[in-house]
Design a protein around this motif. Structure first.
Motif: not given
Lengths: 270, 388
Positions: A82, A86, A116, A261, A265, B34, B60, B62, B64, B73, B77
C-alpha cells in the motif's frame, strides 16, 4: 551452445545462491512459473514491477526473481505494498502471501486492502497448512483434520478466502489450483491487468505436511486430488449444498470496475 | 495608538503553534512526502495536520487499519524514495516494534514520533509521562542500533523533527522522536527559520550503473547507497539476515559483519550525536540532567536555586539514544552530585548510573501519577541534596 529460450531465464536472479527452499513436489514453483509467464506476456518492464511478500514458504518467491523485491514481515505484505503504490503509483505492485500469512496474522490488512481498492495484484498460495513451521493448522485447514497443532482434530471452521475478498470489496477475485495451469495463467493475466485490488487464490499442495492429513504420499497423488476435487464456478452453480461440499470451486468469482484508491484520493485532494 | 509595523510582520513569521503542529511543519520542511498513521491520543493532531497539508505539498497521506500497518506502509513508501513518517503513542508504539526492527535490519529510513502518555497498557491516554525511554531503545527484539531524539519545547519539536529526518536519511535507520504529552500539546509562539536556512539531508543513491550495484556492500562509511524502486536498481529487501546482495544467509561470516556494520555505521559518529543544551554548568556543584518537558521545569528550578545561592546547573539532553556518554562524563567531571528528574520510575537515570565511574552521586526524582514535575519539586530536591 546451451539454449536459454525458456522465459524463466530472463527473470531468475543469476546472482542468487541456489537451491531454493521449496521441497520437491511443492506447488510454489508451479505458481512462480505461471507468474513469470504472465509477466512476460504483459510486457511490463522488470524495473516497474515490485514484488512484495510476507513470511512463509511461498513468500520466498520474490527473492528468486529479478524485480524490485521486498520480503516483509509475517502478514504485512499488503501494508508495505500500500505504501509503495501510494508513494509511486507508476509501479506495478504484486503481493505474494500464504494462507496463514494473508488471512490469519495478516487478515486485517487483507480485508482493508480489498476495501480500499488499492491497485495491488495479490496472490494467496493456499496450501491449507503452516508448512515452514512444521505443519500446524491454518485458518484454511479443513474442519476436523489432524495436524501437529490439532492432534485431536481441528475444531475450527475454515475461511473461504474468495468470499472474504469479495465481501471486503476486491475488484477482481478468482481461484485456481496449481493443477489447472491454463486457468491459473488466465487468472494471473486478469489480476495483473486489473485497475483496483485483485486477489487470486492459488490452491497448492504441501507435500511435506499437508500430505499427512490428506493421507496421500506423493505430489502426483496430491495434484490428482486437486484435479478430482475441483469444480468450475459454472458447473457449481447448478449444484446443491451437499454436492458442492468439500469441493474447490475454481474460476472467476468477481470482476468489477470500480475507481481505485489512488484515483479517489487524487480526486478528493486535487 | 501606534500602528503595527506591517513590514516587520511580513519578514518575521511568528506563529502560535502546538507542539504536534510544529512537528508537522518540521517534517514538511525536511521533505516528508508520505504519512501513514492511526488515530491515538495524544498524537492525533500530527495525523490531522498531515492529512490536510501533505496533498498540498505533493505528498500522500493514508489512515491505516492499525499501527502495524502504518509503519509497514511508511517503510514501503520509503523504499520508493519518499521521506516517510508516522506518529503514535504508547499502545501504538508497542504495535510498531516489529517493523522498527525491520527498518533497522533492512536499513530503511523513516521517522516515528511517539508522544508518550502514561502506561503501561491503555494507561493514561490524556496525561503525560516519559515511560517509553527503554522501549524506544530495546522495544524491538534482537541487538539493534537506534537513534532517539527528545524535544522539550515547540521549537525543539520543529527543529528536531527536521534533524530526525536528516539522521534517518544519513544513516539509513529508523529515528524515533520521543515527545511527551506536555510538549505535544503546549502552544508557544515561535519563529520558524527561513526556508533554506536549515540544512536538509537526503539519502545517498548509487553512483555506479545497476549491473555494478551491490545493495548492502559497505562503501567504507558503513552506509550503503540506497536507490529508489523503479530506478533500475533491482534488489531484494528482507528482514532476514542477508548477504551483501540482500539474499538471506545463515553463514556466520556474513551474519556477523552485517550486524556489526548496523551498529558501527552509527557509533562511529557518536561525537556528532552529542546534542544538548547546558545552563549554568561551569561552576555547578549539582547538575540536573533532564529531557522533554521536565527539562523546562529543571531550568526554572536551577534559576531559582541560583537566586538562593546554590551552584546548580542543567544539562538538557536532545539525544537519548545512542546514550551521550561523552556529555554525561563531562558533567560528572564537574559536579559531585547529579539529579535526574523523570516522569517515570527511573529509566534514563539507570543509564546515567551505569556510566558513573563512582566520582559522582546520582540522585533521582520520579513521578508517575500523570502530572508534570514542577520547578518547585525539583528545587526542593536540589535543596535536599545540595552538598554543603
Amino acid at each position: 551452445m546451451l539454449e536459454t529460450a525458456h522465459p524463466i531465464h530472463k527473470y531468475l536472479r543469476s546472482s542468487k545462491k541456489f537451491p531454493h527452499i521449496w521441497c520437491a513436489g511443492c506447488g510454489s514453483g508451479i505458481f512462480m512459473n505461471a507468474l513469470i509467464r504472465a509477466i512476460d506476456r504483459s510486457g511490463l518492464a522488470k524495473d516497474d514491477i515490485v514484488l512484495v511478500s510476507g513470511i512463509g514458504c511461498s513468500s520466498r518467491l520474490p527473492i528468486y526473481v529479478d524485480f524490485n523485491t521486498v520480503h516483509t514481515t509475517h502478514g504485512r505484505a499488503l501494508t508495505f505494498a500500500t505504501g509503495i503504490k501510494l508513494a509511486n503509483p507508476a509501479l506495478k505492485v504484486i503481493t505474494i502471501m500464504g494462507d496463514g500469512d494473508a488471512v490469519s496474522i495478516g487478515g486485517n490488512h487483507f480485508i482493508h486492502a480489498a476495501r480500499r481498492n488499492v491497485e495491488i495484484a495479490s496472490f494467496i498460495i493456499n496450501n491449507q497448512i503452516y508448512g515452514m513451521t512444521g505443519g500446524q493448522c491454518s485458518p484454511t485447514t479443513p474442519h476436523g483434520v489432524k495436524t501437529v497443532s490439532s492432534p485431536y482434530g481441528n475444531a475450527e471452521n475454515n475461511f473461504d478466502i474468495c468470499a472474504l475478498a469479495e465481501a471486503a470489496g476486491a475488484s477482481f477475485v478468482g481461484r485456481s489450483t496449481v493443477y489447472h495451469t491454463p486457468l491459473l495463467d488466465r487468472l494471473i493475466d486478469k489480476a495483473l491487468d486489473k485497475k483496483g485490488f485483485s486477489m487470486v487464490e492459488v490452491i497448492s499442495q504441501c507435500v511435506t505436511h499437508g500430505s499427512r492429513w490428506m493421507g496421500l504420499n506423493s505430489p502426483v497423488d496430491m495434484m490428482k486430488w486437486l484435479k478430482e476435487h475441483s469444480l468450475t464456478v459454472e458447473k457449481a452453480k447448478g449444484l446443491g449444498e451437499t454436492e458442492r461440499k468439500d469441493k474447490i470451486i475454481i474460476g472467476i468469482m468477481a470482476d468489477l470496475d470500480r475507481p481505485t484508491y489512488n484515483e479517489e484520493y487524487d480526486r478528493f485532494t486535487r | 495608538m501606534k500602528k503595527p509595523d506591517t513590514a516587520k510582520q511580513m519578514t518575521i513569521a511568528r506563529l502560535l503553534l502546538q507542539g504536534n503542529e510544529a512537528c508537522v511543519k518540521g517534517a514538511l520542511a525536511a521533505g516528508c512526502r508520505f504519512y501513514a498513521g492511526y488515530p491515538i491520543t495524544p498524537a492525533s493532531e500530527i495525523m490531522e495536520a498531515m492529512a490536510r497539508d501533505l496533498p498540498r505539498a505533493g505528498g500522500s497521506f493514508i489512515q491505516m487499519e492499525d499501527e502495524i500497518a502504518s509503519l509497514g506502509a511508511v517503510l514501503g513508501a520509503s523504499l520508493t524514495g519518499a521521506k516517510s513518517m508516522t506518529a503514535t503513542s504508547g499502545p501504538g508504539f508497542s504495535l510498531m516494534q516489529e517493523h522498527i526492527g525491520y527498518a533497522c535490519m533492512a536499513e530503511i529510513p523513516c521517522v516515528i514520533v511517539d508522544v508518550m502518555r502514561g502506561g503501561p497498557s491503555t494507561g493514561l491516554p490524556t496525561q503525560g509521562a516519559q515511560g517509553d525511554v527503554m522501549q524506544a531503545r530495546w522495544g524491538t527484539h534482537g541487538d539493534h542500533p537506534i537513534i532517539v531524539l527528545a524535544p522539550s519545547s515547540v521549537y525543539d519539536f520543529y527543529e528536531l523533527t527536521i534533524q530526525a529526518f536528516n539522521l534517518s536519511e544519513r544513516y539509513r535507520t529508523p529515528v524515533i522522536m520521543l515527545a511527551d504529552e506536555a510538549v505535544a500539546h503546549v502552544r508557544e509562539s515561535i519563529v520558524l527559520p527561513e526556508a533554506g536556512k536549515v540544512a536538509i539531508e537526503d539519502r545517498a543513491g548509487p553512483t555506479v550503473p545497476p549491473e555494478w550495484y551491490i545493495p548492502y556492500a559497505d562503501p567504507g562509511s558503513g552506509i550503503p547507497p540506497m536507490p529508489r524502486f523503479g530506478d533500475g536498481y533491482r534488489y531484494n529487501v528482507t528482514g532476514l539476515t542477508h548477504d551483501v546482495r540482500g539474499y538471506p544467509t545463515t553463514r556466520k561470516d556474513e551474519v556477523e559483519p552485517l550486524i556489526s556494520r548496523l551498529f558501527s555505521k552509527i557509533s562511529k559518529d557518536i561525537d556528532r550525536l552529542q546534542w544538548f543544551d547546558s545552563y549554568y554548568t561551569e561552576d555547578a556543584l549539582v547538575t540536573v540532567i533532564a529531557y522533554g518537558s521536565v527539562a523546562r521545569a529543571g531550568l526554572q528550578a536551577v534559576k531559582e536555586a541560583r537566586i538562593k545561592g546554590m551552584k546548580a546547573g542543567l544539562v538538557k539532553l536532545k539525544v537519548l539514544w545512542p546514550f551521550m556518554r561523552q556529555t554525561i562524563d563531562a558533567v560528572m567531571g564537574n559536579s559531585s552530585r547529579i539529579l535526574v528528574p523523570e516522569m517515570n520510575m527511573g529509566q534514563l537515570s539507570r543509564e546515567v548510573k551505569r556510566v558513573n565511574r563512582g566520582n559522582c552521586e546520582v540522585m533521582t526524582l520520579n513521578k508517575y501519577d500523570g502530572t508534570l514535575i514542577t520547578p518547585l519539586e525539583i528545587l526542593r530536591k536540589l535543596e535536599e541534596i545540595y552538598p554543603c
